[in-house]
Write an enzyme that holds these catalytic residues in place. Structure first.
Site, PDB file in Angstrom:
ATOM      1  N   GLY A 100      -9.968  16.786 -17.509  1.00  9.81           N
ATOM      2  CA  GLY A 100      -8.916  16.667 -18.523  1.00  9.81           C
ATOM      3  C   GLY A 100      -8.365  18.032 -18.899  1.00  9.81           C
ATOM      4  N   LYS A 487       4.919   8.918   2.125  1.00 12.68           N
ATOM      5  CA  LYS A 487       3.705   8.896   2.944  1.00 12.68           C
ATOM      6  C   LYS A 487       3.678  10.078   3.888  1.00 12.68           C
ATOM      7  CE  LYS A 487       2.380   6.287   1.383  1.00 12.68           C
ATOM      8  NZ  LYS A 487       1.829   6.516   0.067  1.00 12.68           N
ATOM      9  N   GLU A 490       3.389  13.605   1.995  1.00 15.49           N
ATOM     10  CA  GLU A 490       2.177  13.932   1.235  1.00 15.49           C
ATOM     11  C   GLU A 490       0.976  14.198   2.138  1.00 15.49           C
ATOM     12  OE1 GLU A 490       0.268  11.011  -1.291  1.00 15.49           O
ATOM     13  OE2 GLU A 490       1.260   9.400  -0.239  1.00 15.49           O
TER      14      GLU A 490
HETATM   15  C1  AGP Z   1       0.697   7.803  -3.194  1.00 17.10           C
HETATM   16  O1  AGP Z   1       0.333   7.844  -1.833  1.00 17.10           O
HETATM   17  C2  AGP Z   1       0.224   9.022  -3.947  1.00 17.10           C
HETATM   18  N1  AGP Z   1      -1.158   9.221  -3.775  1.00 17.10           N
HETATM   19  C3  AGP Z   1       0.666   9.001  -5.388  1.00 17.10           C
HETATM   20  O2  AGP Z   1       2.071   9.012  -5.398  1.00 17.10           O
HETATM   21  C4  AGP Z   1       0.193   7.798  -6.232  1.00 17.10           C
HETATM   22  O3  AGP Z   1       0.848   6.628  -5.813  1.00 17.10           O
HETATM   23  C5  AGP Z   1       0.555   8.054  -7.689  1.00 17.10           C
HETATM   24  O4  AGP Z   1      -0.163   9.210  -8.104  1.00 17.10           O
HETATM   25  C6  AGP Z   1       0.214   6.876  -8.612  1.00 17.10           C
HETATM   26  O5  AGP Z   1      -1.168   6.635  -8.594  1.00 17.10           O
HETATM   27  P1  AGP Z   1      -1.738   5.287  -9.288  1.00 17.10           P
HETATM   28  O6  AGP Z   1      -1.160   4.127  -8.504  1.00 17.10           O
HETATM   29  O7  AGP Z   1      -3.214   5.404  -9.168  1.00 17.10           O
HETATM   30  O8  AGP Z   1      -1.249   5.275 -10.706  1.00 17.10           O
END
Ligand code: AGP
Length: 608
Positions: A100, A487, A490
Site C-alpha cells: 500500500g 495484450k 503489455e
Molecule cells: C490486463 O492484461 C492487465 N493485466 C491489466 O490491464 C488489468 O486488466 C487491469 O489492471 C485490471 O485488473 P483487475 O481486472 O484485476 O481489476
C-alpha cells in the site's frame, strides 16, 4: 502488487516464507526479503534486489530453523528497486512488511527524528512510527501498531514482528488484502490465498480497519477502536493444481488454452437452453428492480474496461430503453458525472483489488447507486463491498496479462444484460440466439484454439522484429481490437494501439509505413464490406496487414490471413480475441521476454 507472507508454528519459517513468496511472484515485483526470529529473539534479516532466486542465494548461507517470520515481494512505489528499499524494514526491535501507500509519510517522518532512516520508503516511516509507540517493548506490540495506524493516512496491509515477543505476528489492513490461514498448531498470513494452498484450506479474510494478533494456535481480531471482531473462517475455494502450470511453458498459454473450461464454469447453472433464458442469482435484483433499470455504468481498468466496453455493444443490441456508460475507473472517480435515477453500476475486476476500481465503487455507492460486481477473486475487497455480484469463476489467473477472465467477464455482463431484457419483456425469440450461442461458445472456443494455434504461432514469428502495431475493428470488433493491442503491448513491449476502422482517415492512416503491421479484425456482418474498404486503403499505402476473419470468401492481397472456421454469428469477436491472445504470446516468446511477469507491471494494481 507487492506480496506479503508470514508464518508462526512448529515448522521451518524460512521454508514457508520462500515458497509462499514464489506463489506470489506472478503479481509482479522487483525485490524481496524475509526476516525470521529464533526463540531467543535473534533475528535473521535477508533482502535482495531482483528475483527471489537472488534471495535464496543469501538464504543458503544463512539457514535457520526459526519457527516465526514474515516475508515480502516489493513492487516499487517510493524509492527505486534496491536491497535497502526492500522489505522487511527494521525499527528498533521490530520488523515490518507493508503493501500500500502511506500518503502522509513525509509529515510523519518529520516527527521521527530519533530513527536513523536507511531507505527512501514510506514503509520504513510506518515501522519507525510503530516503534515510537512500542518503545522497545514497554507497550504491547498490537497497541503500538494501532496507535501508529491511527496517525497514518493511505492504504496498508502490514505484518509486524518483534524480537521481544518472537511468538506473535501483528497484522492489519486498510485497502490492501490480507488473509489469515488457520492450520493445526500453525498460523499463516498472505496477501493472496494462493500462498496458503497446500498448507491449509481454512482462511480468515481480514477486513479494512481490522487488526489481528496471531500466534501458532490463536487469532485475535479487533478494530482500530479495540472492538473485538469474531473471526469468520471460510473455505479457500482454489486447489493447488489451479495455480500450477499443468505442463505448459507459461501460465499465460495455460490460461489461454483453458478458456473452454473456464467459460463453462462461468456458465454453470446460469444458462437454460430449454426455455431460452439465463438466470443470475448473485446480483440479487428482483424482476421489478431489473425492469426499472434505465442506465448502466460499467466500471473497470485495462482489460476489465475493454470487457465492459465490448459487453456494452452487446447489451444495447438486446436491451431496450437503456443507456450504457462504460468508463475507465481512474478517470471516472474524479469526474463530476451526473448519475441518473434508475442506474446500476457494474464493477468489473478480475482481482477484485484494483485501487482505482475500488475507489470508484466507493464513490458510486456514496451516491446510493446499486453496485453489481463482475469479479473473479472470491472474497476479494470489491466482491465484499458491492451490493451484489456475479463471480466469473475462471479460477486463479496467474499471468499478469488477463485472458480467460476477459472472455468470461464479457459473457457474464452479456448475461446480466439479458436478465434485464427478460425482465423488460424482450421476446424469447430475440434472446434465444444469444442463449444458444453462449451455451455452445465453450466448444466453439475449443475448436477455434485448435484450428488457429499453429498458424498464429507461425505468423507471430514472422512479425517478431516489428516494434509497432495497429489493431483495427468496427462495432464489437473495435473493443476487441483495443484488448488485442493491450495484450501485445503489455507482454511484448511492442507499441501497439487500436483504432476504429472508421477513424483511420482522421489521422492514424498517416502512420502506415514499413515500421508498422496492421492487425485487422474482420467478422462477417453488415459492416464487413466497410471494413474491407478500410483494409484496401491500408494496402494502397503499403500496409503489412494480418487479416483475422470468418468470411470464407476473403480474398484481399494481404500479407497473412488467419481464418476462423468455427462459427459464432454473435461472438466472433470473442473468437478473434483468442487469435490476438495467442499472437501476443508467441510474439513475446519469439522476443524472449518474460511472458508471465512483464516488466513494470503487476497482476493486481492496488496502488493508484
Ligand atoms: C490486463 O492484461 C492487465 N493485466 C491489466 O490491464 C488489468 O486488466 C487491469 O489492471 C485490471 O485488473 P483487475 O481486472 O484485476 O481489476
Amino acid at each position: 502488487m507487492c506480496g506479503i507472507v508470514g508464518y508462526v508454528g512448529s515448522k521451518n519459517a524460512q521454508d514457508f516464507l520462500i515458497s509462499g513468496l514464489k506463489r506470489l511472484e506472478y503479481r509482479g515485483y522487483d525485490s524481496a526479503g524475509i526476516v525470521t526470529l529464533a526463540e531467543d529473539g535473534t533475528a535473521t534479516l535477508l533482502r535482495a534486489k531482483g528475483k527471489i532466486s537472488n534471495l535464496e542465494e543469501k538464504l543458503a548461507k544463512n539457514k535457520r530453523n526459526d519457527k516465526i517470520g514474515i516475508g515480502h515481494t516489493r513492487w516499487a512505489t517510493h524509492g527505486e528497486p534496491s536491497e535497502k528499499n526492500a522489505h522487511p524494514h527494521q525499527a528498533g526491535e521490530i520488523y515490518l512488511v507493508h503493501n500500500g501507500i502511506i500518503e502522509n509519510y513525509k509529515e510523519l517522518k518529520q516527527q521521527l527524528k530519533e530513527h536513523e532512516f536507511k531507505s527512501e520508503t514510506d514503509s520504513e516511516v510506518l515501522a519507525a512510527l510503530i516503534n515510537s509507540f512500542y518503545k522497545d517493548g514497554k507497550h504491547p506490540l498490537i497497541n503500538a501498531v494501532v496507535q501508529a495506524l491511527k496517525l497514518a493516512k493511505g492504504t496498508y496491509g502490514i505484518a509486524v514482528v518483534s524480537k521481544l515477543s518472537p511468538d506473535e505476528i501483528v497484522v492489519a489492513r486498510s485497502g490492501s488484502p490480507l488473509v489469515i490461514g488457520v492450520g493445526h498448531g500453525e498460523t499463516m498470513i498472505a496477501s493472496d490465498a494462493s500462498a496458503l494452498l497446500g498448507h491449509t484450506k481454512q482462511a480468515i479474510y481480514l477486513n479494512d480497519g481490522e487488526v489481528a494478533m496471531i500466534k501458532k494456535d490463536s487469532v485475535e481480531i479487533k478494530t482500530l477502536n479495540a472492538e473485538p471482531v469474531s473471526a469468520k473462517v471460510e473455505e479457500i475455494e482454489t486447489n493447488l493444481s489451479a495455480i500450477q502450470k499443468g505442463g505448459y511453458d507459461h501460465f499465460l498459454l495455460k490460461e489461454i488454452m483453458e478458456q473452454p473450461e473456464s467459460l463453462n464454469e462461468t456458465l454453470r447453472g446460469r444458462v437454460n437452453t430449454e426455455d431460452g433464458t439465463v438466470r443470475l442469482g448473485g446480483p440479487g435484483l428482483t424482476e421489478n428492480q431489473l425492469r426499472q433499470i434505465k442506465h448502466l455504468i460499467i466500471v473497470g481498468c485495462g482489460t476489465a474496461y475493454h470487457a465492459g466496453l465490448l459487453a456494452s455493444y452487446y447489451i444495447e443490441k438486446i436491451t431496450p430503453e437503456i443507456t450504457i456508460e462504460p468508463v475507465i475507473a481512474s478517470e471516472y472517480r474524479y469526474r463530476q458525472s451526473y448519475i441518473p435515477e434508475d442506474s446500476v453500476a457494474l464493477i468489473v475486476s478480475q482481482s477484485g483489488e484494483t485501487a482505482d476500481t475500488l475507489a470508484c465503487l466507493r464513490e458510486i455507492k456514496k451516491q446510493g447507486v446499486t453496485t453489481i460486481g463482475i469479479v473473479n477473486a472470491i472474497g476479494s475487497t470489491i466482491a465484499r463491498e458491492v451490493d451484489g455480484g456475479t463471480y466469473v469463476h475462471v479460477g486463479p489467473e496467474i499471468s499478469v496479462a488477463s485472458t480467460k477472465a476477459f472472455t468470461s467477464q464479457v459473457i457474464a455482463m452479456v448475461m446480466f444484460g439479458m436478465t434485464i431484457a427478460q425482465a423488460k419483456g424482450v421476446r424469447t425469440s430475440v434472446l434465444r440466439p444469444y442463449v444458444d450461442e453462449i451455451a455452445k461458445l465453450p466448444e466453439v472456443i475449443r475448436e477455434t484454439l485448435e484450428s488457429v494455434h499453429e498458424k498464429v504461432k507461425d505468423v507471430a514469428g514472422k512479425y517478431a522484429s516489428y516494434e509497432h502495431g495497429i489493431y483495427l475493428g468496427r462495432d464489437t470488433a473495435y473493443p476487441t481490437a483495443m484488448e488485442g493491442a493491450l495484450k501485445l503491448k503489455e507482454i511484448s513491449y511492442v507499441d501497439a494501439n487500436a483504432y476504429a476502422f472508421g477513424e483511420l482517415k482522421h489521422g492514424p492512416l498517416a502512420l502506415i509505413d514499413d515500421r508498422f503491421f496492421e492487425f485487422a479484425l474482420l467478422p462477417k456482418g453488415e459492416l464487413y464490406d466497410k471494413a474491407i474498404s478500410n483494409v484496401q486503403e491500408v494496402l494502397a499505402r503499403g500496409g503489412h496487414v494480418i487479416a483475422v476473419t470468418n468470411e470464407k470468401k476473403f480474398d484481399l492481397p494481404v500479407d497473412d490471413v488467419i481464418n476462423l472456421t468455427a462459427e459464432s454469428e454473435i461472438f466472433a469477436p470473442i473468437l478473434m480475441n483468442l487469435v490476438s491472445q495467442l499472437f501476443a504470446y508467441y510474439m513475446t516468446v519469439a522476443k524472449g521476454y518474460d511472458v508471465d511477469q512483464p516488466r513494470n507491471l503487476a497482476k493486481s494494481v492496488t496502488v493508484e
